[in-house]
Design an enzyme around this catalytic site. Sequence first.
Site, PDB file in Angstrom:
ATOM      1  N   ASP A  78       1.155  -1.334  -0.154  1.00 17.66           N
ATOM      2  CA  ASP A  78       0.024   0.067   0.553  1.00 17.66           C
ATOM      3  C   ASP A  78       1.013   1.734   0.281  1.00 17.66           C
ATOM      4  O   ASP A  78       1.740   1.516   0.714  1.00 17.66           O
ATOM      5  CB  ASP A  78      -1.085   0.321   1.512  1.00 17.66           C
ATOM      6  CG  ASP A  78      -2.246  -0.746   1.782  1.00 17.66           C
ATOM      7  OD1 ASP A  78      -1.826  -1.880   0.104  1.00 17.66           O
ATOM      8  OD2 ASP A  78      -2.578  -1.411   1.541  1.00 17.66           O
ATOM      9  N   TYR A 106       4.117  -8.702   8.744  1.00 15.01           N
ATOM     10  CA  TYR A 106       4.298  -7.453   8.847  1.00 15.01           C
ATOM     11  C   TYR A 106       4.426  -6.560  10.577  1.00 15.01           C
ATOM     12  O   TYR A 106       3.885  -7.333  11.404  1.00 15.01           O
ATOM     13  CB  TYR A 106       3.076  -6.778   8.746  1.00 15.01           C
ATOM     14  CG  TYR A 106       2.599  -6.568   7.263  1.00 15.01           C
ATOM     15  CD1 TYR A 106       2.769  -5.930   6.069  1.00 15.01           C
ATOM     16  CD2 TYR A 106       2.379  -8.156   6.456  1.00 15.01           C
ATOM     17  CE1 TYR A 106       2.626  -6.511   5.040  1.00 15.01           C
ATOM     18  CE2 TYR A 106       2.629  -8.609   4.797  1.00 15.01           C
ATOM     19  CZ  TYR A 106       2.051  -7.800   4.338  1.00 15.01           C
ATOM     20  OH  TYR A 106       1.350  -7.729   2.777  1.00 15.01           O
TER      21      TYR A 106
END
Length: 292
Positions: A78, A106
């Site tokens: 993103d 993440y």
Amino acid sequence: MAEKVHGKLGQGMANAAAAAAKLLSLSGLFAVYKPKGPTSASVLNQLKEKLLAEAGIQKCARKRKKQILKIGHGGTLDSAAAGVLVVGIGKGTKMLSNILAGSKKYLAIGELGKATDTLDATGKVTEEKPYDQITKEDLERVLHKFTGDIMQVPPLYSALKRDGQRLSSLMKKGEAVEAKPARPVTVYSLSLQNFQPPLFTLDVECGGGFYVRSLVSDIGKELSSCANVQELTRTKQGPFTLEEHALHEDKWTIDEIAQSLEHCMSLFAVEPSLKKLKTEHSEESTVNCEDK
């Protein structure tokens, strides 16, 4: 004097030719650091431009031969996120599908009490709910529901496509977009790293096709509140880690990438498979991985 000038010009041309030859001989996988802000595709284009400029390959030559340098990335990160972006160059572009399907890690900072249309801090707030009643124990207790093989609905603002156009692009145009159906995804590990209401930090290891934004939103709903992602960093993709392998922009040079390729390709036990890769779909693979 003229001889010196010609000598310097000749040396300069020889150096440029050597740099171009070295660039076009590069093949394999390496990782770069994608900062928060630009899209994965724009980072890839910036990298490509820097390498072509260093090699002295002029724009006119690039236009005539669009695929003079094959390069692609192993999965969109993103624009609001930072971290590891795996890059394939040369024949390495054909290995990107394996990276795309592999595991990723993440570090996500979520915010309780607010939902947004994008499921992260870049979107408009669509709902606010109390969160004061939520304890650290409550949060830890619901995490097991999101571990293992689970079903997940992808965000509307995503790189997924409908009729060849990204859902996020259609949303920005104001078009009505239906949510994609829930699909199976895998979460290998999920742990709470910090809890300072309304913020909480998660460490997530997941498989391909997984959206951390959806995870954080679903956790908020499970806690009878709502939540969105404030910050997201990809710390690992396949064998590539943020600390050890991700090259920052100042290291985007032909020599640095050549060294990184040598180091990174040793991470793969299947390195010899590079030699066996077929070339029929190289163009298609490169375009898909560039995520245009």
